[in-house]
Enzyme design. Sequence first.
Site, short mmCIF file in Angstrom:
data_model
loop_
_atom_site.label_atom_id
_atom_site.label_comp_id
_atom_site.label_asym_id
_atom_site.label_seq_id
_atom_site.Cartn_x
_atom_site.Cartn_y
_atom_site.Cartn_z
N ASN A 6 -19.61 -15.95 -67.55
CA ASN A 6 -20.17 -15.71 -66.72
C ASN A 6 -20.57 -14.48 -66.09
OD1 ASN A 6 -20.81 -16.62 -63.91
ND2 ASN A 6 -18.68 -16.05 -62.89
N LYS A 8 -22.42 -13.93 -64.00
CA LYS A 8 -23.12 -13.12 -62.28
C LYS A 8 -24.40 -12.63 -62.44
CE LYS A 8 -17.48 -12.54 -62.43
NZ LYS A 8 -16.91 -12.45 -61.72
N HIS A 84 -16.27 -20.51 -57.44
CA HIS A 84 -15.89 -19.66 -58.01
C HIS A 84 -15.37 -18.42 -56.57
CE1 HIS A 84 -15.93 -15.42 -59.57
NE2 HIS A 84 -15.92 -15.94 -60.66
N GLU A 86 -15.74 -15.95 -55.85
CA GLU A 86 -17.39 -15.11 -54.99
C GLU A 86 -18.00 -16.37 -54.57
OE1 GLU A 86 -18.24 -13.36 -58.69
OE2 GLU A 86 -16.41 -11.81 -59.34
N SER A 186 -9.96 -10.78 -66.17
CA SER A 186 -11.00 -9.17 -67.31
C SER A 186 -9.55 -10.02 -68.22
CB SER A 186 -9.08 -8.62 -66.47
OG SER A 186 -9.70 -7.89 -65.31
N GLY A 208 -16.91 -9.52 -67.28
CA GLY A 208 -17.09 -8.80 -67.55
C GLY A 208 -18.27 -8.78 -68.82
P1 13P Z 1 -13.94 -10.27 -65.49
O1 13P Z 1 -13.65 -10.67 -66.66
O2 13P Z 1 -14.85 -9.52 -64.87
O3 13P Z 1 -13.01 -10.36 -64.62
O4 13P Z 1 -14.56 -11.88 -64.38
C1 13P Z 1 -13.48 -13.10 -64.64
C2 13P Z 1 -14.99 -14.12 -63.72
O5 13P Z 1 -14.95 -14.13 -62.51
C3 13P Z 1 -15.14 -15.20 -64.25
O6 13P Z 1 -16.29 -16.15 -63.54
#
Ligand code: 13P
Length: 226
Positions: A6, A8, A84, A86, A186, A208
Amino acid sequence: MLIAANWKMFKTRAETRAFCEAFTPPEGVEVVICPPFTSLDVAVEAGLTIFAQNVHWAEEGAYTGEISAAMLKELGVAGSLVGHSERRQLFGETDEGTARRAEHALAAGLRVIACVGETDSEREAGATESVLRRQLAPLPRDPRLVVAYEPAWAIGTGKTATPAIAQEAHAYIKSLIDAPVLYGGSVKPDNAAELLAQPDVDGALVGGASLDPDSFAAICRAALIS
Ligand code: 13P
């Protein structure tokens, strides 16, 4: 095993092209990339399996800022994330809206990864199971639906759920819905193998660490040995 990236709100079209040139998915693991809408066609042309990061429930209409399943399919997009954390926390999306998005996308022939997971305060209040139950209840039951368990406290924080915490939540989710469950929060090259080795962890949704082709390829390879 399904390993999904993802991205983002990261990567321009030029950056997407550069990633695709540098990244070769390993054989034997299913890899999906979810770039921003503006990079979807570039990533599809590179021959990878591409999902959007969100999709609307209506076929078309006065929904400023939204994208329909038909628009995605026209680009060669194979599926979409929905719900998601977010989207839920920053943009007010609800359990019911997430379920409507999932239903419409599936009916239109897209695959769906529906994200669920508790916040820090919900976990501390002992509400993890009730939150998961509430989020999962309205989701459609469909063989093309995949669930991603992403505890909000582990997203972008470097604070990964322990393999035991992930396993416990995944087993609970599977007691409520018959679907593969990915872990997200993470995930990095150095913790992917132990998370993916858990019996009810069927893959990962990576934020990330998916932005760099080498680190994402290392996570994909971890799926092969788990
Ligand atoms: P991170 O791997 O950056 O923690 O993000 C996880 C995420 O939200 C994947 O959709």
